[in-house]
Design an enzyme around this catalytic site. Structure first.
Site, PDB file in Angstrom:
ATOM      1  N   GLU A 114       0.864  -1.181   0.000  1.00 30.10           N
ATOM      2  CA  GLU A 114       0.000   0.000   0.000  1.00 30.10           C
ATOM      3  C   GLU A 114       0.902   1.232   0.000  1.00 30.10           C
ATOM      4  OE1 GLU A 114      -3.472  -0.285   2.310  1.00 30.10           O
ATOM      5  OE2 GLU A 114      -3.954   1.834   2.164  1.00 30.10           O
ATOM      6  N   ARG A 115       0.687   2.092  -0.966  1.00 30.04           N
ATOM      7  CA  ARG A 115       1.505   3.307  -1.128  1.00 30.04           C
ATOM      8  C   ARG A 115       2.987   2.972  -1.311  1.00 30.04           C
ATOM      9  NH1 ARG A 115      -2.932   5.699  -2.551  1.00 30.04           N
ATOM     10  NH2 ARG A 115      -4.490   5.725  -0.913  1.00 30.04           N
ATOM     11  N   GLU A 240     -10.692   4.362   8.676  1.00 26.91           N
ATOM     12  CA  GLU A 240     -10.817   3.933   7.285  1.00 26.91           C
ATOM     13  C   GLU A 240     -11.352   2.499   7.204  1.00 26.91           C
ATOM     14  OE1 GLU A 240      -6.938   4.975   5.649  1.00 26.91           O
ATOM     15  OE2 GLU A 240      -7.622   7.035   5.328  1.00 26.91           O
ATOM     16  N   ASP A 319      -2.817  14.242   6.769  1.00 28.55           N
ATOM     17  CA  ASP A 319      -2.330  12.950   6.314  1.00 28.55           C
ATOM     18  C   ASP A 319      -1.104  13.120   5.421  1.00 28.55           C
ATOM     19  OD1 ASP A 319      -2.070  10.328   5.647  1.00 28.55           O
ATOM     20  OD2 ASP A 319      -3.853  10.205   4.381  1.00 28.55           O
ATOM     21  N   GLU A 347       3.887   9.196  -0.774  1.00 23.04           N
ATOM     22  CA  GLU A 347       2.499   9.102  -1.221  1.00 23.04           C
ATOM     23  C   GLU A 347       2.003  10.416  -1.828  1.00 23.04           C
ATOM     24  OE1 GLU A 347      -0.223   7.766   1.787  1.00 23.04           O
ATOM     25  OE2 GLU A 347      -1.976   8.168   0.547  1.00 23.04           O
ATOM     26  N   GLU A 447       6.912  21.643  -3.385  1.00 28.47           N
ATOM     27  CA  GLU A 447       5.813  22.380  -2.752  1.00 28.47           C
ATOM     28  C   GLU A 447       5.331  23.520  -3.648  1.00 28.47           C
ATOM     29  OE1 GLU A 447       6.910  24.423   0.847  1.00 28.47           O
ATOM     30  OE2 GLU A 447       4.831  24.466   1.533  1.00 28.47           O
ATOM     31  N   TRP A 477     -13.969  12.456   2.274  1.00 27.25           N
ATOM     32  CA  TRP A 477     -12.797  12.371   3.151  1.00 27.25           C
ATOM     33  C   TRP A 477     -12.550  13.612   4.021  1.00 27.25           C
ATOM     34  CZ3 TRP A 477     -10.751   7.523   2.884  1.00 27.25           C
ATOM     35  CH2 TRP A 477     -11.057   6.775   1.743  1.00 27.25           C
TER      36      TRP A 477
HETATM   37  C1  GCV Z   1      -2.403   2.352   5.283  1.00 29.33           C
HETATM   38  C2  GCV Z   1      -3.767   7.301   4.127  1.00 29.33           C
HETATM   39  C3  GCV Z   1      -3.331   6.410   2.998  1.00 29.33           C
HETATM   40  C4  GCV Z   1      -3.740   4.973   3.258  1.00 29.33           C
HETATM   41  C5  GCV Z   1      -3.125   4.530   4.593  1.00 29.33           C
HETATM   42  C6  GCV Z   1      -3.616   5.487   5.678  1.00 29.33           C
HETATM   43  C7  GCV Z   1      -3.029   5.193   7.035  1.00 29.33           C
HETATM   44  O1  GCV Z   1      -5.158   7.392   4.160  1.00 29.33           O
HETATM   45  O2  GCV Z   1      -3.843   6.885   1.785  1.00 29.33           O
HETATM   46  O3  GCV Z   1      -3.266   4.189   2.212  1.00 29.33           O
HETATM   47  O4  GCV Z   1      -3.454   3.209   4.898  1.00 29.33           O
HETATM   48  O5  GCV Z   1      -3.267   6.811   5.335  1.00 29.33           O
HETATM   49  O6  GCV Z   1      -2.081   5.878   7.406  1.00 29.33           O
HETATM   50  O7  GCV Z   1      -3.489   4.299   7.703  1.00 29.33           O
END
Ligand code: GCV
Length: 613
Positions: A114-115, A240, A319, A347, A447, A477
């Site tokens: 993930e990411r 989430e 985030d 990310e 940035e 979100w």
């Molecule tokens: C692991 C963000 C990311 C998600 C990640 C989440 C987290 O939302 O887009 O991919 O999930 O952070 O930190 O839990």
């Protein structure tokens, strides 16, 4: 034939061989590594009481290194890196600022990450363990060389079949993996599924239910039988769509403490993430302001957590955006153990395509959050199975710098980045200065061409690479900027959502007042008209245009500098290819963002540059 593993060693390239690969303890690893350093003689003395710490003193032509069980290895790497970089071996005592210096991998058992932006998982493939032990040893060695001492190997979103990591079927293999890391002083941690007992016939995951408590006690006993030095569990709950104690009307203290009690007899730590917010928000709802969520969920629980609980809090309240203020929660829980969480995986910061060196950003963070506010530190990993581990070879600077920053949060970005440049590429003089300057400025450049002045979230939804000014505007979100023809931004002051009230007095006042709120964060805290005059005398709209054009020009300059650098292959080719993509990205961000604001506001660029009708 090129040795793929040497290629991957980034800042450890100066160590020609891999004698530490058969070491059984950090002491043996230290001896083996030191033995191959020409021109550096170090005697090593084990002093267990020093733990992770060490001291180095000059002795005749060489040095005496005294260190604890892991301290000897950290001291050895410190001496070797200084020597290899042509610097003086640092004399005196040293010890890490944070006892727990964690890397969190978001690897799924299926092998995807993930990411992840540097290939597939180093640990898993096809729903099972699948790794090259030699590569894992190299990884352990790299982590030890910068002092990282815990690695969580699986995603905090625990997808099938990763729950097996704490079940008998997978535990023997987990034990084998732990054994590879152990000689390098790196302990494993596991992300667990909060509702795991329900897979085994338990009717609930209520933390106050005795059967749930018993299940976790027994589970911990079993896991620790296989991996007695497991660092602990990492949990993402009620976030989430992950399960958590809220389902049962319980607090996160109830949930975390229940798990912590199961780990306590084994010396384990329960790391509980505070990334909790409403991810099903209606954009019409103006009463909910997402950055306020974590504080609301946790601050009132200060002092209610077991001793072996650590709350892990992202550096900013949103985030991992390019620029956010410090999360107020980090400043609000003095009676609770906290960990600061950074994200090395790029990310929102360029997917390891765009160059983005993070240490200057971290320094800004520590300027507002004294390091003593937290007792541990974590970072989301940027590693994968790519030959060089990090996709872009320069992304390795972030792992290197993270380790040194976790060891010493006062470490100067300037020096850390210079050390990485020298160790990795052996550059000197103007060449080293050029790479160093390119990395130091890379975050600011990124940035400038992306979302302006603390605005956040103008990025492509889901993938998070490339511009999309309206992509998150009507989403679930809680990520809105509300740009219209006159103004942009959310008022988060006392007269707005009231978010600023979550900060201690000094920061609250600074952010609350437009005169003292830094320009670069103005659109995080305030809703401003396009004709608002910024600190430097330019209007907001002109500042947006200028920053974006400047960012694009700076990216072009980075490309010119990069092309003139004397880098070895394949890094040169990889970096060049990614730079082409970075330039396309920068151009797209610049044009899309400027056009978006021009079409809304109707205000022309004072300098007459191209913006699209
Ligand atoms: C692991 C963000 C990311 C998600 C990640 C989440 C987290 O939302 O887009 O991919 O999930 O952070 O930190 O839990």
């Amino acid at each position: 034939m090129k040795n793929q593993m040497d290629y991957g060693l980034s800042w450890l390239k100066f160590l020609p061989d891999q004698p530490s690969m058969t070491a059984k303890t950090p002491l043996e690893a230290a001896h083996a590594e030191l033995a191959q350093m020409e021109g550096l003689h170090v005697d090593v003395q084990l002093e267990p009481a020093l733990g992770d710490g060490f001291s180095i003193e000059k002795r005749g032509d060489g040095y005496l290194l005294r260190g604890g069980e892991t301290g000897v290895l950290y001291g050895a790497y410190r001496a070797m890196m200084a020597h290899a970089a042509g610097q003086n071996v640092p004399e005196g005592e040293d010890a890490p600022y944070y006892a727990l210096r964690m890397l969190n991998c978001w690897d799924n058992a299926e092998g995807d990450i993930e990411r992840g932006y540097s290939g597939r998982s180093l640990f898993f493939e096809g729903g099972r363990f699948a790794y090259d032990p030699a590569r894992i040893r190299q990884l352990a060695r790299m982590l030890a060389s910068v002092g990282v001492n815990v690695i969580c190997i699986n995603n905090v979103n625990v997808h099938n079949p990763a729950h097996k990591l704490i079940e008998e079927e997978w535990l023997p293999q987990l034990a084998e993996l732990a054994a590879i890391f152990r000689p390098f002083g790196v302990r494993l941690m596991l992300s667990i599924d909060y509702a795991h007992p329900m897979r085994h016939g338990v009717a609930t995951a209520d933390p106050l239910d005795p059967e749930v408590q018993r299940w976790w006690m027994e589970r911990a006993d079993i896991v620790y039988r296989y991996v007695p030095d497991l660092a602990g569990f990492l949990v993402k709950a009620d976030s989430e769509h992950r399960p958590g104690p809220f389902t049962y009307g319980r607090t996160h203290a109830d949930g975390a403490n229940m798990l912590a009690r199961a780990l306590a007899p084994h010396g384990g730590t329960l790391v509980w993430r505070c990334f909790v917010y409403n991810c099903m928000q209606d954009w019409r709802d103006t009463a909910t302001d997402r950055p306020m969520a974590a504080y609301k969920h946790y601050a009132y629980l200060d002092g209610q957590f077991e001793d072996n609980v650590i709350l892990q809090i992202k550096n900013g309240p949103f985030d991992f955006q390019v620029r956010e203020p410090v999360s107020p929660l980090l400043l609000a829980m003095p009676k609770t153990h906290l960990a600061l969480e950074f994200q090395l995986a790029q990310e929102y910061t360029g997917h390891q395509i765009d160059i983005y060196a993070m240490p200057p950003m971290w320094k800004e963070h520590f300027a507002d959050m004294p390091p003593s506010c937290v007792q541990a530190i974590a970072a989301v990993s940027n590693l994968g199975r790519d030959d060089n581990y990090t996709g872009h070879p320069f992304a390795a600077v972030n792992l290197f710098a993270y380790g040194l920053t976790a060891w010493n949060p006062a470490a100067e970005p300037d020096e850390v980045i210079r050390l990485w440049c020298r160790l990795t590429y052996g550059l000197h003089g103007a060449q080293e200065d050029a790479l160093h300057a390119l990395l130091m400025g890379s975050r600011r450049t990124y940035e400038k061409y992306t979302a302006p002045l603390g605005l956040c979230w103008m990025v492509e939804p889901h993938g998070h690479y490339g511009p999309s000014p309206m992509g998150y505007e009507y989403a679930l979100w809680g990520t809105y900027h509300k740009a219209n023809r006159d103004a942009v931004g959310i008022d988060r002051t006392e007269s707005g959502t009231g978010y600023t009230a979550q900060y201690p007095e000094a920061l609250r006042t600074r952010y609350e007042n437009l005169e003292t709120c830094p320009d670069l964060l103005k659109l995080f805290f305030h809703r401003l008209r396009y004709d608002y005059v910024m600190d430097d005398g330019r209007t907001l709209i002109q500042r947006i245009y200028d920053d974006h054009f400047e960012g694009l020009e700076e990216a072009k300059e980075m490309a010119r500098v990069l092309a003139a650098l004397d880098l070895p292959e394949p890094d040169r080719a990889v970096a060049a290819e990614r730079m082409e993509r970075q330039l396309r990205n920068a151009r797209e961000w610049c044009d899309v963002t400027n056009t978006f604001f021009y079409r809304l506001s109707g205000v022309k660029d004072a300098k007459g540059r191209t913006i699209y009708d």
